[in-house]
Design an enzyme around this catalytic site. Structure first.
Site, PDB file in Angstrom:
ATOM      1  N   ARG A  81     -20.802 -17.128  38.469  1.00 25.69           N
ATOM      2  CA  ARG A  81     -20.369 -15.715  38.443  1.00 25.69           C
ATOM      3  C   ARG A  81     -20.093 -15.225  39.860  1.00 25.69           C
ATOM      4  O   ARG A  81     -19.191 -14.425  40.085  1.00 25.69           O
ATOM      5  CB  ARG A  81     -21.395 -14.822  37.742  1.00 25.69           C
ATOM      6  CG  ARG A  81     -22.749 -14.771  38.386  1.00 25.69           C
ATOM      7  CD  ARG A  81     -23.683 -13.788  37.689  1.00 25.69           C
ATOM      8  NE  ARG A  81     -25.042 -13.966  38.147  1.00 25.69           N
ATOM      9  CZ  ARG A  81     -25.954 -13.012  38.219  1.00 25.69           C
ATOM     10  NH1 ARG A  81     -25.651 -11.783  37.846  1.00 25.69           N
ATOM     11  NH2 ARG A  81     -27.169 -13.258  38.631  1.00 25.69           N
ATOM     12  N   GLY A 135     -10.209   5.330   7.226  1.00 27.34           N
ATOM     13  CA  GLY A 135     -10.825   4.029   7.494  1.00 27.34           C
ATOM     14  C   GLY A 135     -10.939   3.757   8.984  1.00 27.34           C
ATOM     15  O   GLY A 135     -11.967   3.269   9.462  1.00 27.34           O
ATOM     16  N   HIS A 172     -30.105 -12.882  24.165  1.00 27.13           N
ATOM     17  CA  HIS A 172     -29.129 -12.856  25.243  1.00 27.13           C
ATOM     18  C   HIS A 172     -28.585 -14.246  25.590  1.00 27.13           C
ATOM     19  O   HIS A 172     -27.870 -14.400  26.567  1.00 27.13           O
ATOM     20  CB  HIS A 172     -29.754 -12.210  26.492  1.00 27.13           C
ATOM     21  CG  HIS A 172     -29.813 -10.716  26.396  1.00 27.13           C
ATOM     22  ND1 HIS A 172     -30.372 -10.067  25.310  1.00 27.13           N
ATOM     23  CD2 HIS A 172     -29.361  -9.744  27.232  1.00 27.13           C
ATOM     24  CE1 HIS A 172     -30.268  -8.761  25.497  1.00 27.13           C
ATOM     25  NE2 HIS A 172     -29.659  -8.536  26.644  1.00 27.13           N
ATOM     26  N   GLU A 198     -18.090  -3.123  24.115  1.00 26.94           N
ATOM     27  CA  GLU A 198     -17.312  -4.363  24.144  1.00 26.94           C
ATOM     28  C   GLU A 198     -16.113  -4.328  23.200  1.00 26.94           C
ATOM     29  O   GLU A 198     -15.017  -4.783  23.541  1.00 26.94           O
ATOM     30  CB  GLU A 198     -18.197  -5.573  23.797  1.00 26.94           C
ATOM     31  CG  GLU A 198     -19.101  -6.033  24.927  1.00 26.94           C
ATOM     32  CD  GLU A 198     -20.372  -5.196  25.066  1.00 26.94           C
ATOM     33  OE1 GLU A 198     -20.571  -4.253  24.268  1.00 26.94           O
ATOM     34  OE2 GLU A 198     -21.170  -5.484  25.979  1.00 26.94           O
ATOM     35  N   HIS A 219       0.829  -1.209   0.000  1.00 27.70           N
ATOM     36  CA  HIS A 219       0.000   0.000   0.000  1.00 27.70           C
ATOM     37  C   HIS A 219       0.863   1.259   0.000  1.00 27.70           C
ATOM     38  O   HIS A 219       1.248   1.763   1.065  1.00 27.70           O
ATOM     39  CB  HIS A 219      -0.890   0.009   1.244  1.00 27.70           C
ATOM     40  CG  HIS A 219      -1.794  -1.178   1.339  1.00 27.70           C
ATOM     41  ND1 HIS A 219      -1.340  -2.432   1.692  1.00 27.70           N
ATOM     42  CD2 HIS A 219      -3.131  -1.300   1.127  1.00 27.70           C
ATOM     43  CE1 HIS A 219      -2.371  -3.276   1.696  1.00 27.70           C
ATOM     44  NE2 HIS A 219      -3.462  -2.620   1.357  1.00 27.70           N
TER      45      HIS A 219
END
Ligand SMILES: Cc1ncc(C[n+]2csc(CCOP(=O)(O)OP(=O)(O)O)c2C)c(N)n1
Ligand SMILES: [Mg+2]
Length: 657
Positions: free
Chosen positions: A355, A156, A471, A409, A27
């Site tokens: 958890r 980009g 979910h 996220e 590039h």
């Protein structure tokens, strides 16, 4: 006569064009346009090419990784050990100069880049790590952590959502030592940015809380350097320097055109470009003597950065010996001997969601691993990933180790990678398991870069219940298990959870994902340390006729099915498999002792896709899994509805025995 700076910039341009032409691939557009900006950064950066790992160096991330030739050209000219012969091997097998920059492969490359936008997230992570470490370790007169993080991005990168997520967070946090240069050439692969990218980038970044500086002439090294100085003066906000450039600068017909983006210039265009830059078109891979001399002049200045820092560290060691030792330990990622620490492995018998067990284990780890740092994507009340007593990082309290990423996220993953790349810290991140889809790109990059980031994902199956199919993860386990160099853990109870965290902490050269339940599960293992082999015998009978293999919440179901089969006179074995990757790393003799090659009746039980399980069940085996999407209902109802029942397991067992 050109100034040494200008001659260097043009030499860099010519080198890049030659590399790409010789490779017949690459590039050229970005290097030709952005060489002055990159050179301005590198010549003003605090770094020491003689020691690319100088701890207090400024970091530079080429977020627009397709401009790799430019990075290799810089590494060559600045004497990082990338030789002319390496430039001539651009994009060839086993070269130091692969198609996109690779961390750990080429000294001086701070991050593997190529997927657009990720590098901005990495840079935010590096700047965040710097800020936290500075708050923790600097003392009056001892700014021993004191460096900037630079990134260079293109249109980009700024089109990518991850850069928006990361930049928004960086603005909120006021990461004042982060400086992003924007190669603003208004061109991407498909042509002018007018077709798909017309917002005011300046307005956008100002709204994020950044300082924005615009340099109208991207060839003006002095103006770019002045902008960098201004950026450094602003310490309460990150800075975006928009540098207006022309893609493919100097190429006679391709300058300013998308055609210069991603293919070699071609012989004629290359010759024309060299003439335009004032070089002999017949000379290739040429560095003028004046340029070499220019770098010789700079050498001592770079070396002095580290010499001065070393002497400061010497004094710091005398004045603050405890902090000094701690910092050294953090950089080594040292871990205490948890294997022989009984308190790490003990839990009460009460049923608990993994958890919640994870929260206990994480806090036990935090007590002995002071460089642990991390947080969630706006989900810590659900993922239970707060470290008690370790403070919350904010602009006004940068010494807090609990991080808040917002519901971002993708950026969270990229930022965690940046924290790991920076060094000195052990990052973890957390969220709902189904949203790994949103952070797969940085998880993959962590695998590629051998980064020991720990991902903690909860709400791991239809056990989520009422929230429904959106979910409820199905294919995510298969996705992660198929990701190279990533270890996946799905423990069945508290003791296994401790083992999984222990293993994740031990893995210092690859990422780990720990997958935990929202719903309560019973404590079914006796000795969590058995899980350190990834898969092991949980229940057994003499001469078993069938093997039930399960993970996570389905281990309980396997045990109940084992009892039901026993009541019918069928001897079974239950294998708990919290980590396929760790199990696969065990010697064959061990694996055979667990899976008994002569027993082909095997059932895998997991409330997720069947994909991947046949490597353990064989084609004669069966799976109790689900290959469609979930539904909204109370969790017990869903397990029944989708066949996760004792009756169904027993039925399948009878079919295959
Ligand atoms: C996530 C991602 N999507 C797509 C690509 C393919 N790609 C490489 S460069 C590029 C656009 C380049 O535009 P810009 O950043 O402005 O670079 P320039 O053409 O100016 O060099 C694209 C779409 C990529 N590398 N990463
Ligand atoms: Mg562009």
């Amino acid at each position: 006569m050109k100034s040494p700076d200008q001659l260097t910039v043009d030499t860099l341009r010519a080198l890049c064009a030659d590399m790409i032409q010789k490779a017949n691939s690459g590039h050229p557009g970005l290097p030709l346009g952005a060489a002055p900006a990159a050179y301005s950064v590198w010549s003003s950066m605090r770094h020491n090419p003689r020691n690319p790992k100088f701890v207090d160096r400024d970091r530079f991330v080429l977020s627009a990784g397709h401009g790799s030739a430019m990075l290799y050209g810089l590494l060559n000219l600045f004497n990082y050990g990338v030789e002319m012969s390496d430039l001539q091997q651009f994009r060839q097998l086993d070269s130091k100069t692969p198609g996109h920059p690779e961390y750990g492969h080429t000294a001086g490359v701070e991050a593997t880049t190529g997927p657009l936008g990720q590098g901005i997230g990495n840079a935010v992570g590096m700047a965040w790590a710097e800020s936290y470490l500075a708050a923790k370790f600097n003392r009056p007169g001892y700014s021993i952590v004191d460096h900037h993080t630079y990134a260079l991005c293109g249109d980009g990168c700024l089109q990518q959502g991850v850069s928006a997520e990361a930049a928004s967070l960086a603005g909120t946090l006021g990461l004042g030592k982060l400086i992003v240069l924007y190669d603003s050439n208004s061109i991407t692969i498909e042509g002018s940015t007018d077709i798909a990218f017309t917002e005011s980038v300046q307005g956008r970044f100002e709204a994020y809380g950044w300082q924005v500086i615009r340099v109208e002439d991207g060839n003006d090294v002095d103006a770019i350097s002045a902008a960098i100085s201004t950026a450094k003066v602003e310490t309460s906000k990150p800075t975006l320097i928009e540098v207006v450039t022309q893609i493919g600068f100097g190429a006679p017909t391709k300058q300013g055109r998308a055609s210069s983006h991603g293919e070699p210039l071609g012989d004629e265009e290359l010759a024309g470009a060299k003439r335009n830059l004032g070089f002999d078109p017949e000379r290739f891979f040429h560095v003028p003597q004046e340029v070499t001399a220019h770098f010789d002049d700079m050498k001592q200045r770079f070396a002095d950065f580290e010499i001065d820092w070393e002497s400061l560290m010497g004094a710091y060691k005398q004045t603050h010996p405890d902090l000094y030792s701690e910092l050294m330990a953090w950089h080594k990622n040292e871990l205490p001997d948890l294997l022989n620490d009984d308190s790490f492995w003990q839990f009460d018998d009460k049923p608990a969601a993994t958890r919640l067990s994870g929260e206990i284990v994480l806090n036990r780890l935090a007590a002995v691993s002071p460089n642990l740092i991390g947080g969630a994507a706006d989900l810590s009340p659900s993922t239970k990933t707060i470290m008690a007593g370790r403070g919350n990082y904010s602009k006004s309290d940068p010494a807090g180790a609990n991080l808040y990423f917002g519901a971002r996220e993708h950026a969270m993953g990229a930022i965690a990678n940046g924290i790991a790349l920076h060094g000195g810290l052990r990052p973890y991140v957390s969220g709902f398991f189904v949203f790994t889809d949103q952070m797969k790109p940085p998880m993959r990059m962590a695998g590629i870069m051998n980064l020991p980031v720990i991902h903690i994902f909860t709400h791991d199956s239809i056990g989520v219940g009422e929230d429904g199919c959106t979910h409820q993860p199905i294919e995510q386990l298969a996705m992660l298990r198929s990701t190279p160099n990533l270890a996946v853990f799905r423990p069945c109870d508290a003791a296994e959870t401790a083992a999984c965290y222990y293993l994740a902490m031990q893995r210092k050269t690859n990422p780990s994902s720990i997958i935990l339940t929202r719903q309560t599960v019973p404590q079914i293992t006796q000795d969590g340390k058995l899980a350190l082999k990834g898969g092991y015998i949980l229940r057994d009978s003499p001469s078993p006729k069938i093997i039930l293999i399960a993970t996570g919440s389905e281990a309980e179901l396997a045990c109940k099915a084992y009892d039901a089969l026993a009541a019918k006179g069928i001897a079974a074995r239950v294998v708990s498999m919290p980590s396929m990757e760790v199990f696969d790393e065990q010697p064959k003799a061990y694996r055979d002792s667990v899976l008994l090659p002569n027993i082909t009746a095997r059932i895998a039980i997991e409330a997720a896709s069947s994909f991947g399980w046949h490597k353990y069940t064989g084609l004669n085996g069966a799976t109790v899994t689900m290959d469609g999407y979930g539904a909204s209902a109370p969790a017990p109802k869903l397990f029944e509805h989708f066949g996760f029942t004792v009756e169904n397991v027993v039925k399948k067992a009878l079919e295959i025995i």
